[in-house]
Motif scaffolding. Structure first.
Motif, PDB file in Angstrom:
ATOM      1  N   ALA A 155       0.829  -1.203   0.000  1.00  7.28           N
ATOM      2  CA  ALA A 155       0.000   0.000   0.000  1.00  7.28           C
ATOM      3  C   ALA A 155       0.866   1.256   0.000  1.00  7.28           C
ATOM      4  CB  ALA A 155      -0.934  -0.007   1.205  1.00  7.28           C
ATOM      5  N   LEU A 156       1.957   1.231   0.768  1.00  2.81           N
ATOM      6  CA  LEU A 156       2.854   2.382   0.811  1.00  2.81           C
ATOM      7  C   LEU A 156       3.601   2.555  -0.512  1.00  2.81           C
ATOM      8  CD1 LEU A 156       4.317   2.028   4.426  1.00  2.81           C
ATOM      9  CD2 LEU A 156       2.564   3.631   3.630  1.00  2.81           C
ATOM     10  N   PHE A 157       4.030   1.447  -1.089  1.00  4.78           N
ATOM     11  CA  PHE A 157       4.718   1.487  -2.381  1.00  4.78           C
ATOM     12  C   PHE A 157       3.787   1.994  -3.484  1.00  4.78           C
ATOM     13  CE2 PHE A 157       5.528  -0.807  -6.399  1.00  4.78           C
ATOM     14  CZ  PHE A 157       6.762  -0.277  -6.718  1.00  4.78           C
ATOM     15  N   GLY A 163      -0.048   8.101  -5.567  1.00  5.36           N
ATOM     16  CA  GLY A 163      -0.593   9.112  -4.675  1.00  5.36           C
ATOM     17  C   GLY A 163      -1.910   8.742  -4.041  1.00  5.36           C
ATOM     18  N   PHE A 164      -2.296   7.455  -4.100  1.00  6.12           N
ATOM     19  CA  PHE A 164      -3.555   7.012  -3.508  1.00  6.12           C
ATOM     20  C   PHE A 164      -3.267   6.079  -2.335  1.00  6.12           C
ATOM     21  CE2 PHE A 164      -6.850   3.697  -3.188  1.00  6.12           C
ATOM     22  CZ  PHE A 164      -7.925   4.493  -2.814  1.00  6.12           C
ATOM     23  N   PHE A 169      -5.058   6.482   7.989  1.00  2.73           N
ATOM     24  CA  PHE A 169      -3.998   6.305   8.979  1.00  2.73           C
ATOM     25  C   PHE A 169      -2.671   5.862   8.367  1.00  2.73           C
ATOM     26  CE2 PHE A 169      -6.795   2.563   9.099  1.00  2.73           C
ATOM     27  CZ  PHE A 169      -5.915   1.552   8.748  1.00  2.73           C
ATOM     28  N   ILE A 170      -2.646   5.598   7.046  1.00  2.00           N
ATOM     29  CA  ILE A 170      -1.373   5.326   6.371  1.00  2.00           C
ATOM     30  C   ILE A 170      -1.167   6.298   5.211  1.00  2.00           C
ATOM     31  CG2 ILE A 170      -1.244   2.903   7.022  1.00  2.00           C
ATOM     32  CD1 ILE A 170      -2.218   2.216   4.180  1.00  2.00           C
ATOM     33  N   ASP A 171      -1.893   7.414   5.219  1.00  7.06           N
ATOM     34  CA  ASP A 171      -1.779   8.409   4.161  1.00  7.06           C
ATOM     35  C   ASP A 171      -0.510   9.232   4.371  1.00  7.06           C
ATOM     36  OD1 ASP A 171      -1.994  10.381   2.282  1.00  7.06           O
ATOM     37  OD2 ASP A 171      -4.106  10.820   2.685  1.00  7.06           O
ATOM     38  N   VAL A 172       0.517   8.878   3.653  1.00  2.38           N
ATOM     39  CA  VAL A 172       1.821   9.513   3.816  1.00  2.38           C
ATOM     40  C   VAL A 172       1.780  10.986   3.425  1.00  2.38           C
ATOM     41  CG1 VAL A 172       4.213   9.513   3.004  1.00  2.38           C
ATOM     42  CG2 VAL A 172       3.061   7.349   3.508  1.00  2.38           C
ATOM     43  N   THR A 173       0.961  11.328   2.438  1.00  2.33           N
ATOM     44  CA  THR A 173       0.895  12.716   1.994  1.00  2.33           C
ATOM     45  C   THR A 173       0.387  13.643   3.088  1.00  2.33           C
ATOM     46  OG1 THR A 173      -1.334  12.343   1.093  1.00  2.33           O
ATOM     47  CG2 THR A 173       0.536  12.056  -0.409  1.00  2.33           C
ATOM     48  N   THR A 174      -0.409  13.124   3.997  1.00  2.00           N
ATOM     49  CA  THR A 174      -0.949  13.919   5.101  1.00  2.00           C
ATOM     50  C   THR A 174      -0.149  13.753   6.380  1.00  2.00           C
ATOM     51  OG1 THR A 174      -3.189  13.730   4.192  1.00  2.00           O
ATOM     52  CG2 THR A 174      -2.995  14.372   6.502  1.00  2.00           C
ATOM     53  N   ALA A 180       2.826   7.440   9.581  1.00  2.00           N
ATOM     54  CA  ALA A 180       2.128   6.373   8.852  1.00  2.00           C
ATOM     55  C   ALA A 180       2.687   5.006   9.242  1.00  2.00           C
ATOM     56  CB  ALA A 180       2.256   6.594   7.345  1.00  2.00           C
ATOM     57  N   LEU A 181       3.999   4.903   9.340  1.00  3.23           N
ATOM     58  CA  LEU A 181       4.619   3.635   9.736  1.00  3.23           C
ATOM     59  C   LEU A 181       4.289   3.296  11.183  1.00  3.23           C
ATOM     60  CD1 LEU A 181       8.104   4.012   8.018  1.00  3.23           C
ATOM     61  CD2 LEU A 181       6.250   2.457   7.362  1.00  3.23           C
TER      62      LEU A 181
END
Length: 218
Positions: A155-157, A163-164, A169-174, A180-181
């Protein structure tokens, strides 16, 4: 067994129907935004909810086709319990963290209720009452945790490329990668705790079944 088969059949149909409905809704909603339908398909498989429900529907289908408890990968108690961990955490995380993030209506509401509430309950009935007990070991918990761990990495990759991110709770952009980790670690702990709980229940019920059989043979 006579009672179980109709239950398993209805559960399988309900699971696959809800998944098909969710796929249809995602495709249509993305096309309405001017995006290709394939984007909806890609997002469909991004959600852990979808993956866990696919496993649940597959288990129900395997039981129906086989119509007995042994001899199939998806009907093995260890596999079925691993799927239990996934679908139970799906329901719990959605109820505690995600249900407040949107207000589905119509067909969206129907798919939401079936995938997040109905299927975990139906599968809980199957696991508790129809899955042979006493075959699990404590270390099985860590084997079951591999799948959600791989999912998190994927999901992170995938999010880094397109960008989705399927869950806030794992939204890296926010949140950024550290938070996120960290959130992913908390969820992973939840998977492990759920696995340990199910193993404990399995071992306790297994001892009771064994005691009853010994008493009947005495």
């Amino acid at each position: 067994m006579a009672t179980r088969l109709p239950f398993v059949f209805v559960s399988a149909i309900m699971g696959w129907s809800a998944l098909a409905l969710q796929l249809y809704l995602l495709i249509v909603s993305n096309m309405e935004k001017g995006l290709p339908g394939i984007v909806g398909v890609m997002k469909f498989f991004d959600y852990f909810t979808i993956l866990s429900n696919i496993l649940v529907a597959t288990v129900f289908t395997a039981i129906w086709l086989q119509r007995r408890d042994a001899g199939s990968f998806f009907t093995h108690p260890k596999v079925k319990t691993g799927v239990s961990v996934y679908i139970f955490i799906t329901g719990i995380v959605y109820f505690l963290l995600l249900r407040q993030t949107w207000t589905p209506t119509g067909l969206w509401w129907l798919a939401d209720v079936v995938l997040h509430y109905v299927m975990p309950v139906l599968y809980g009935v199957e696991w508790l009452f129809f899955t042979p007990k006493g075959q699990l070991r404590w270390h099985d918990t860590f084997r079951w945790a591999v799948f959600p761990f791989v999912y998190l990495l994927w999901a992170l990759f995938w999010g880094a490329i397109f960008g989705f991110y399927p869950y806030p709770f794992i939204d890296v952009t926010t949140l950024g990668y550290p938070q996120a980790l960290l959130n992913g670690v908390f969820v992973a702990i939840g998977f492990i705790l759920m696995g340990l709980l199910l193993v404990a229940v399995d071992r306790r019920l297994g001892r009771k079944v064994k005691a009853i059989k010994q008493r009947d043979l005495a």
